[in-house]
Each structure stands twice: as structure tokens, then as C-alpha cells.
Design a protein around this motif. Structure first.
Motif, PDB file in Angstrom:
ATOM      1  N   GLY A 208       0.435  -1.179   0.439  1.00 23.09           N
ATOM      2  CA  GLY A 208      -0.050  -0.150   0.165  1.00 23.09           C
ATOM      3  C   GLY A 208       1.106   0.923   0.215  1.00 23.09           C
ATOM      4  O   GLY A 208       0.741   2.163   0.378  1.00 23.09           O
ATOM      5  N   VAL A 209       1.936   1.275  -0.182  1.00 17.96           N
ATOM      6  CA  VAL A 209       2.796   2.330  -0.672  1.00 17.96           C
ATOM      7  C   VAL A 209       3.021   2.573  -1.977  1.00 17.96           C
ATOM      8  O   VAL A 209       2.532   1.965  -2.927  1.00 17.96           O
ATOM      9  N   SER A 210       2.761   4.682  -2.395  1.00 18.49           N
ATOM     10  CA  SER A 210       3.119   4.883  -3.354  1.00 18.49           C
ATOM     11  C   SER A 210       3.632   5.603  -3.918  1.00 18.49           C
ATOM     12  O   SER A 210       5.266   5.565  -3.744  1.00 18.49           O
ATOM     13  N   GLN A 211       4.365   5.087  -5.213  1.00 21.79           N
ATOM     14  CA  GLN A 211       5.668   5.518  -6.322  1.00 21.79           C
ATOM     15  C   GLN A 211       6.333   7.079  -5.125  1.00 21.79           C
ATOM     16  O   GLN A 211       6.889   6.442  -5.339  1.00 21.79           O
ATOM     17  N   GLU A 212       5.473   7.874  -5.244  1.00 16.07           N
ATOM     18  CA  GLU A 212       5.744   9.184  -4.373  1.00 16.07           C
ATOM     19  C   GLU A 212       6.102   8.636  -3.200  1.00 16.07           C
ATOM     20  O   GLU A 212       7.697   9.294  -2.420  1.00 16.07           O
ATOM     21  N   LYS A 213       5.297   8.011  -1.919  1.00 19.54           N
ATOM     22  CA  LYS A 213       6.052   7.763  -1.245  1.00 19.54           C
ATOM     23  C   LYS A 213       7.218   7.258  -0.930  1.00 19.54           C
ATOM     24  O   LYS A 213       8.019   6.858  -0.634  1.00 19.54           O
TER      25      LYS A 213
ATOM     26  N   GLN B 153      18.843  -2.662  -2.093  1.00 17.84           N
ATOM     27  CA  GLN B 153      18.745  -3.287  -0.459  1.00 17.84           C
ATOM     28  C   GLN B 153      18.294  -2.118   0.408  1.00 17.84           C
ATOM     29  O   GLN B 153      17.087  -2.789   1.095  1.00 17.84           O
ATOM     30  N   GLN B 154      18.312  -0.914  -0.211  1.00 20.37           N
ATOM     31  CA  GLN B 154      17.114   0.164   0.607  1.00 20.37           C
ATOM     32  C   GLN B 154      16.135   0.047   0.361  1.00 20.37           C
ATOM     33  O   GLN B 154      14.408  -0.177   1.291  1.00 20.37           O
ATOM     34  N   ILE B 155      15.185  -0.330  -0.937  1.00 18.19           N
ATOM     35  CA  ILE B 155      13.814  -1.159  -1.242  1.00 18.19           C
ATOM     36  C   ILE B 155      13.481  -2.362  -0.315  1.00 18.19           C
ATOM     37  O   ILE B 155      12.324  -2.334   0.064  1.00 18.19           O
ATOM     38  N   ALA B 156      14.076  -3.134   0.341  1.00 17.35           N
ATOM     39  CA  ALA B 156      13.983  -4.575   0.049  1.00 17.35           C
ATOM     40  C   ALA B 156      13.312  -3.916   1.781  1.00 17.35           C
ATOM     41  O   ALA B 156      13.063  -4.883   2.355  1.00 17.35           O
TER      42      ALA B 156
ATOM     43  N   GLY C  89       9.850   7.413  -2.997  1.00 14.49           N
ATOM     44  CA  GLY C  89      10.789   8.101  -4.255  1.00 14.49           C
ATOM     45  C   GLY C  89      11.309   8.755  -2.337  1.00 14.49           C
ATOM     46  O   GLY C  89      12.326   8.982  -2.381  1.00 14.49           O
ATOM     47  N   ASP C  90       9.975   9.335  -1.642  1.00 17.00           N
ATOM     48  CA  ASP C  90      10.490  10.207  -0.787  1.00 17.00           C
ATOM     49  C   ASP C  90      11.454  10.051   0.027  1.00 17.00           C
ATOM     50  O   ASP C  90      12.412   9.965   0.152  1.00 17.00           O
ATOM     51  N   ALA C  91      11.048   8.504  -0.015  1.00 20.83           N
ATOM     52  CA  ALA C  91      11.765   7.351   1.489  1.00 20.83           C
ATOM     53  C   ALA C  91      13.161   6.915   0.290  1.00 20.83           C
ATOM     54  O   ALA C  91      14.405   6.943   1.596  1.00 20.83           O
ATOM     55  N   LEU C  92      13.339   6.566  -0.352  1.00 20.98           N
ATOM     56  CA  LEU C  92      15.104   6.685  -1.334  1.00 20.98           C
ATOM     57  C   LEU C  92      15.174   8.418  -1.513  1.00 20.98           C
ATOM     58  O   LEU C  92      16.814   7.653  -1.847  1.00 20.98           O
ATOM     59  N   GLY C  93      15.012   9.113  -1.771  1.00 21.74           N
ATOM     60  CA  GLY C  93      15.632  10.439  -2.208  1.00 21.74           C
ATOM     61  C   GLY C  93      15.261  10.322  -3.663  1.00 21.74           C
ATOM     62  O   GLY C  93      16.260  11.368  -3.860  1.00 21.74           O
ATOM     63  N   LEU C  94      14.230  10.085  -4.110  1.00 24.80           N
ATOM     64  CA  LEU C  94      13.869  10.265  -5.631  1.00 24.80           C
ATOM     65  C   LEU C  94      12.400  10.490  -5.798  1.00 24.80           C
ATOM     66  O   LEU C  94      12.112  11.238  -4.715  1.00 24.80           O
ATOM     67  N   THR C  95      12.675  10.937  -6.931  1.00 22.44           N
ATOM     68  CA  THR C  95      10.805  11.548  -7.978  1.00 22.44           C
ATOM     69  C   THR C  95       9.884  10.172  -7.975  1.00 22.44           C
ATOM     70  O   THR C  95      10.795   9.361  -8.117  1.00 22.44           O
ATOM     71  N   PHE C  96       9.176   9.925  -7.903  1.00 20.69           N
ATOM     72  CA  PHE C  96       8.487   9.221  -8.365  1.00 20.69           C
ATOM     73  C   PHE C  96       8.559   8.621  -9.532  1.00 20.69           C
ATOM     74  O   PHE C  96       8.239   7.604 -10.071  1.00 20.69           O
ATOM     75  N   GLN C  97       8.677   9.969 -10.590  1.00 20.90           N
ATOM     76  CA  GLN C  97       9.342   9.393 -11.935  1.00 20.90           C
ATOM     77  C   GLN C  97      10.284   8.132 -12.025  1.00 20.90           C
ATOM     78  O   GLN C  97      10.821   7.119 -12.525  1.00 20.90           O
ATOM     79  N   GLN C  98      11.741   8.194 -11.039  1.00 22.33           N
ATOM     80  CA  GLN C  98      11.992   7.611 -10.568  1.00 22.33           C
ATOM     81  C   GLN C  98      12.187   6.178 -10.810  1.00 22.33           C
ATOM     82  O   GLN C  98      12.436   5.252 -11.589  1.00 22.33           O
ATOM     83  N   VAL C  99      10.968   6.205  -9.380  1.00 21.71           N
ATOM     84  CA  VAL C  99      10.381   5.062  -8.854  1.00 21.71           C
ATOM     85  C   VAL C  99       9.805   3.781 -10.431  1.00 21.71           C
ATOM     86  O   VAL C  99       9.992   3.388 -10.613  1.00 21.71           O
ATOM     87  N   GLN C 100       9.239   5.029 -11.007  1.00 23.38           N
ATOM     88  CA  GLN C 100       8.664   3.781 -12.230  1.00 23.38           C
ATOM     89  C   GLN C 100       9.480   3.418 -13.112  1.00 23.38           C
ATOM     90  O   GLN C 100       9.062   3.047 -13.385  1.00 23.38           O
ATOM     91  N   LYS C 101      10.577   4.340 -13.839  1.00 22.30           N
ATOM     92  CA  LYS C 101      11.496   4.197 -14.644  1.00 22.30           C
ATOM     93  C   LYS C 101      12.216   2.413 -13.967  1.00 22.30           C
ATOM     94  O   LYS C 101      12.580   1.574 -14.471  1.00 22.30           O
ATOM     95  N   TYR C 102      12.572   2.388 -13.015  1.00 24.54           N
ATOM     96  CA  TYR C 102      12.386   1.208 -11.813  1.00 24.54           C
ATOM     97  C   TYR C 102      12.033   0.286 -11.997  1.00 24.54           C
ATOM     98  O   TYR C 102      12.243  -0.806 -12.724  1.00 24.54           O
ATOM     99  N   GLU C 103      10.389   0.196 -11.683  1.00 24.88           N
ATOM    100  CA  GLU C 103       9.960  -0.242 -11.830  1.00 24.88           C
ATOM    101  C   GLU C 103       8.780  -0.916 -13.312  1.00 24.88           C
ATOM    102  O   GLU C 103       8.934  -2.324 -13.321  1.00 24.88           O
ATOM    103  N   LYS C 104       9.289  -0.257 -14.940  1.00 21.44           N
ATOM    104  CA  LYS C 104       9.400  -0.589 -15.942  1.00 21.44           C
ATOM    105  C   LYS C 104      10.129  -1.913 -15.954  1.00 21.44           C
ATOM    106  O   LYS C 104      10.922  -2.107 -17.127  1.00 21.44           O
ATOM    107  N   GLY C 105      11.818  -1.139 -15.420  1.00 23.41           N
ATOM    108  CA  GLY C 105      12.920  -1.975 -15.483  1.00 23.41           C
ATOM    109  C   GLY C 105      13.935  -0.839 -16.795  1.00 23.41           C
ATOM    110  O   GLY C 105      14.334  -1.643 -17.068  1.00 23.41           O
TER     111      GLY C 105
END
Length: 137
Positions: A25-30, A58-61, A32-48
Motif C-alpha cells: 500500500g505504498v505509493s510511488q511518491e512515498k 537493498q534499501q528498497i528491500a 521515492g521520498d523515502a529513497l530520495g528519488l522522484t516518483f518518475q525515477q521509481v516508475q523507471k525502476y519498476e518498468k526496468g
């Protein structure tokens, strides 16, 4: 210029990040904030399309409360059989489903149903609907 195609393992790891993030139940924005990234960067990770470094994975895990190995479960390998419906192909199919918002919603609702009889009837209904949809294609 040719469009660069994401590596299948990067896509798989990204889809597992998405699946776990959605189940938590975590948003891309949330995230991203926890990782010091934008939600767009999280989107790119998720798309590969952007590869996730080992330290970032390791941080994400840690943030999503899973072992790093979770992201590689069912990952494609170079020695996979071609053709047929292998376990890896099956895992990818399930992973794709669980990476969708409908898949997460359906799974969360389904596991709340306590009656095995009702769960069985739902599976029968969905299979029946899938057969109808395939027949009308």
C-alpha cells in the motif's frame, strides 16, 4: 535510432518492486521520498528502463520488508526452455498479474474470504468468464 529494450531481468526485478510496493500500500511518491528519488525515477525502476543498483535494491528491500532475493524469485535465466509453459513463464505471468492494480485488489479481497466453498465458487466463476471471453475473441 533504435529504442533501447530493457533487460528481462531488470524488467522482472522492477515488476517485483511494483508488486511488493502495491501489496504494502505504498505509493510511488512515498517510496521515492523515502529513497530520495522522484516518483518518475521509481516508475523507471519498476518498468526496468533504469537498472536498480545493489545498494538501492537493498534499501528498497528494507523499506518494503522483504529480503533482496524476493526481487529475483522467478527471474528469467539464459538457460530457460523455449516453448511450453515453464515454471519461469508461469511465474512471470503471475508476477505481471500481481503488478497490476486489479491483481492486487482481487488478491487482497480474495484472501479476506474465509469460506473455502465461497473461494471455490469465485474461482469457478472467473474460469467460466475467462472461457466466455476467449470464445468471443
Amino acid at each position: 535510432m533504435l529504442k533501447k529494450v530493457p533487460n528481462p531481468i531488470d524488467r522482472h526485478v522492477g515488476s517485483r518492486v511494483r508488486m511488493r510496493r502495491m501489496l504494502a500500500g505504498v505509493s510511488q511518491e512515498k517510496l521515492g521520498d523515502a529513497l530520495g528519488l522522484t516518483f518518475q525515477q521509481v516508475q523507471k525502476y519498476e518498468k526496468g528502463s533504469n537498472r536498480i543498483s545493489a545498494s538501492r535494491l537493498q534499501q528498497i528491500a528494507k523499506m518494503l520488508d522483504v529480503p533482496v532475493s524476493f526481487f529475483f524469485d522467478g527471474a528469467p535465466t539464459g538457460d530457460m526452455p523455449t516453448g511450453g509453459f515453464s515454471d519461469a513463464a508461469s511465474s512471470a505471468y503471475v508476477s505481471d498479474f500481481m503488478s497490476s492494480s486489479e491483481g492486487v485488489q482481487l488478491t487482497k479481497a480474495f484472501v479476506r474470504i474465509k469460506s473455502p466453498k465461497v473461494r471455490r465458487r469465485i474461482v469457478d466463476l472467473v474460469e467460466s468468464l475467462a472461457e466466455e471471453d476467449t470464445g468471443n475473441a
